[in-house]
Structures are given as C-alpha cells and as structure tokens.
Design an enzyme around this catalytic site. Sequence first.
Site, PDB file in Angstrom:
ATOM      1  N   ARG A  26       0.832  -1.214   0.000  1.00 31.92           N
ATOM      2  CA  ARG A  26       0.000   0.000   0.000  1.00 31.92           C
ATOM      3  C   ARG A  26       0.864   1.261   0.000  1.00 31.92           C
ATOM      4  O   ARG A  26       0.550   2.234  -0.683  1.00 31.92           O
ATOM      5  CB  ARG A  26      -0.935  -0.021   1.202  1.00 31.92           C
ATOM      6  CG  ARG A  26      -2.065  -1.049   1.014  1.00 31.92           C
ATOM      7  CD  ARG A  26      -2.677  -1.421   2.335  1.00 31.92           C
ATOM      8  NE  ARG A  26      -3.842  -2.278   2.210  1.00 31.92           N
ATOM      9  CZ  ARG A  26      -3.812  -3.595   1.996  1.00 31.92           C
ATOM     10  NH1 ARG A  26      -2.660  -4.223   1.822  1.00 31.92           N
ATOM     11  NH2 ARG A  26      -4.932  -4.299   1.923  1.00 31.92           N
ATOM     12  N   ASP A 315      -4.226 -15.338   7.270  1.00 33.84           N
ATOM     13  CA  ASP A 315      -2.948 -15.885   6.816  1.00 33.84           C
ATOM     14  C   ASP A 315      -2.296 -16.804   7.850  1.00 33.84           C
ATOM     15  O   ASP A 315      -1.309 -17.480   7.548  1.00 33.84           O
ATOM     16  CB  ASP A 315      -1.986 -14.741   6.464  1.00 33.84           C
ATOM     17  CG  ASP A 315      -2.464 -13.975   5.230  1.00 33.84           C
ATOM     18  OD1 ASP A 315      -3.209 -14.555   4.420  1.00 33.84           O
ATOM     19  OD2 ASP A 315      -2.096 -12.791   5.082  1.00 33.84           O
TER      20      ASP A 315
HETATM   21  C1  S3P Z   1      -4.040  -9.023   2.055  1.00 34.24           C
HETATM   22  C2  S3P Z   1      -5.289  -9.492   2.330  1.00 34.24           C
HETATM   23  C3  S3P Z   1      -5.587 -10.899   2.545  1.00 34.24           C
HETATM   24  C4  S3P Z   1      -4.321 -11.707   2.841  1.00 34.24           C
HETATM   25  C5  S3P Z   1      -3.176 -11.372   1.946  1.00 34.24           C
HETATM   26  C6  S3P Z   1      -2.861  -9.894   2.011  1.00 34.24           C
HETATM   27  C7  S3P Z   1      -3.887  -7.578   1.822  1.00 34.24           C
HETATM   28  O1  S3P Z   1      -6.194 -11.417   1.385  1.00 34.24           O
HETATM   29  O2  S3P Z   1      -4.596 -13.088   2.763  1.00 34.24           O
HETATM   30  O3  S3P Z   1      -2.029 -12.100   2.327  1.00 34.24           O
HETATM   31  O4  S3P Z   1      -2.744  -7.072   1.859  1.00 34.24           O
HETATM   32  O5  S3P Z   1      -4.903  -6.909   1.602  1.00 34.24           O
HETATM   33  P1  S3P Z   1      -7.776 -11.250   1.164  1.00 34.24           P
HETATM   34  O6  S3P Z   1      -8.070  -9.832   1.416  1.00 34.24           O
HETATM   35  O7  S3P Z   1      -8.069 -11.613  -0.255  1.00 34.24           O
HETATM   36  O8  S3P Z   1      -8.409 -12.185   2.159  1.00 34.24           O
END
Ligand code: S3P
Length: 432
Positions: A26, A315
Amino acid sequence: MDPIFRAPRGVGGAYAPPADKSITHRALMLAAVAEGRSRVRRPLATGDCVSTRRCLEALGARCADEGDSVVVDGVGLRGFREPSRTLDAENSGTTTRLLSGLLAGQQLFAVLSGDDSLIRRPMGRVVEPLRDMGARIEGRAAGRFAPLCFLPGNGDLQPLDWEIPVPSAQVKSCLMLAALRGSGPSTIRGRTASRDHTERMLQALGARVETEDSALRVHPADRLPGFDARVPGDISSAAFFVATSLISGRPLVLRDCGINPTRLGFIHAARRMGASVDVREAGASLGEPHGVLTVTPGALRGTEVGPEEVPELIDEIPLLAVLGLFARGVTRVSGAAELRVKESDRLEMIARMVEGLGGKIEVGEDGFHVEGPQQLATTGLVDPRGDHRIAMAAAVASAGISGGVRVTGFDCSRVSYPDFVRDFTALGGEVA
Ligand code: S3P
C-alpha cells in the site's frame, strides 16, 4: 532448496520481524499516485512487494533505493503512463487486485497477469464492481481470471455503491483506490471487516474515508500528498515464531512489530490456547501502530475460530492447524472457505501438510477440526507445492518433532519472508 528444520533446544528469544507485506504494497502504491516525492522506510524488499514496485515503475513512478528506504516520485492519481509490456504481478494477489483499482478508468491500455497460481485466483470479485464504475476491463473467462486487460477510460469513474460478498481486504482496498477517482462519493457495504490498512493510510494522507457501521464511504480526491512513512514488522511473519515459541515453551519478544487491531486475531487465539501475550504500543506511522509483543508460553489447549474472526487471522490459519497437533483438546476453524482461493487451495494443502507431519486432521469445505496432542512422525516431510505460508508452517512444526521436518522447495517462502532460515537459526533452531 529442501532444508531440514530441527529445534532440539526450541525456538524463541528476541527479534524484529521482517517488514509488513500488506503495508509495503500500500505504501508503494500510494506513493506512486501521490504528488511529489515520498519516502517509504524499511519496506519489504522482496517477492510480492518487488512485483508491486516493478509494476509501478512500468507505469511511470520512479523508485530509487536510498539506504533502507525507497524514494518514490509520484505521478498523481491520474498520471500513470501506458506500460510497454505486460505488468507481471507474479505470485501476488495483493498486487493484482489493488493495482486493478488504480488502473481502472485510466487513459491507457494495460495488461496485468502473473504466475500459474495467480492466473487461477478469482478476479471477477474486483472486475465486476470496477466495470460497474464504468471501467473497461476484459479478461480471461469473461474477466473472471487474469490476464486482465484495462482499456482507456473517458474521464472519472462513476461513484460505486457495492456490497462485497467476501471479507477480502484486497477487494475492499481495490474499490477504495478506484473510488478516489469517482465523480462522487462511493459506498462499500457488506463484508468490510478485514485488515484496514488502506482506510488508515488514506485517512492519514487527508483523504475522506468514513466508516458507518460496516459500510465505508470514500470521497473522491483531487490529489494525495507525498509522505514519509516507516513500515513496521509483519505480524503474520512474526506469527511463525509465536507458534514455535508456544510449541517449544520458549518465550519470545517481538520488537518493532505492527499491532494494527485488525491483524491481531492470531494473538487472541494464542492467548485462548494458553499463552500470555503482552502488546505494548511504541508509536505509529501513516496511521499504522507498531510496538513490542512479549509472548510467554503456557500449556497448550485447543480453541475455536469462527467466521467472524477469520479475516483477522486469515494468513495464520495453517499455524492454527500446526498448533492444534500439539494442543490438548480440539482446535476447530470454520468459515474459512476463502483459503481455497489463496496462493494454493490452502485447506487442501493444510491436509497434505499434516499428513506429511504424520498427524491427523479432518478438513471440511470451510475449515478443519484437529484433536491433540498427537503422536507425530519422527521426521516430517512436507511439499508445500509453492505455497509460502504452508512451507513456513511446516518448518514451525519441527519445534515439536524430534527428528525435524524436511520442507521441499522451501524457496517459495521468499515471497513474504526472505530471511526465514536466518531468523529460525538466530532464534535457536537448526537448518541443514
Ligand atoms: C491481504 C489481504 C488478505 C491476505 C493477503 C494480504 C492484503 O487477502 O490473505 O495475504 O494485503 O490486503 P484477502 O483480502 O483476499 O483475504
């Protein structure tokens, strides 16, 4: 690389975990669309985040390394240049989905794709709402999968009013980023309870993002200012060593670690499983708090994790399966069907991992049930099939398996945790 992990003296101690992957993605993206120069201090400079950086560079944002920072010259919210090649997100779902929000409706043609795992992951969940905003996006299987193709837009996107059906921070963030270029405020409803880094960072940059109950209202922005931010340690990476600490009964101190409340689900579960964890805030950067966590292990017992809690530890679920093997009683996870569309079908991979450790687990459609403590193999053998979190969760199990655990193709761990072997060794483990 097929190392064998052993932990005859347990794995614990004190250390600073690697930089947060979600926050690095981000910070780099926001710096690229900000105006002027930004400095991102101590980003995660590997794997998935390198994919993001390369895509942003291909879109015209100059990124330069300066010591442990990346300095980014932002091009503004509407200033991407047309890339001359396919944008390669490699293994990174976060790159693909968040970047889709930035690319939608820009005056350019771009193709976004990735590796064999990425092109199997669902993209309709971002393509559909972005099309609803007026973006012209084509893709494989009518836009359900990458490669995705972004066609030039004509002016700002339309405001969005969308209910997201899955609690995905990637989907939510994609839509928030697109909403910045809307011709009016957008509303995102439904399953918005997931990691809130994008909300916090945008608010810290002065963008108007309001939360009312579970709905998010995002106002258009003319510009985002350049910024100077430091990325805290990744609690999802640190979680591997919280788990080794719990299994081997050795205390652990995590320095300079992100403690965003929407990422603390595993810490809450660890407490219910018998650990005591003290969380002390030390400061914040770009809306993201960081601090010191002190983990004191206790007798491990099973716990239940239901659908409401899943987004806060999505995660870390492979680690709950590993801990469940060593904990007294039942550990049960439900409402985690999202795991089936991660870098692998992660529920299926959890079943294979436990089998490779010589244990038993019942995996269902949206979760699992494991009863412990179990008599495991004297030496484990796990093939994570390219899934980084399965590879590291398997290595963690070696904290409770006398002959250790061999993990084939362990290199896949690089996408989120390049120095895992170094840290495992520094905290008392052995890797051969
Ligand atoms: C993340 C959101 C999660 C996570 C990924 C990173 C993020 O995925 O599993 O490792 O940085 O927004 P989802 O939002 O698809 O669940």
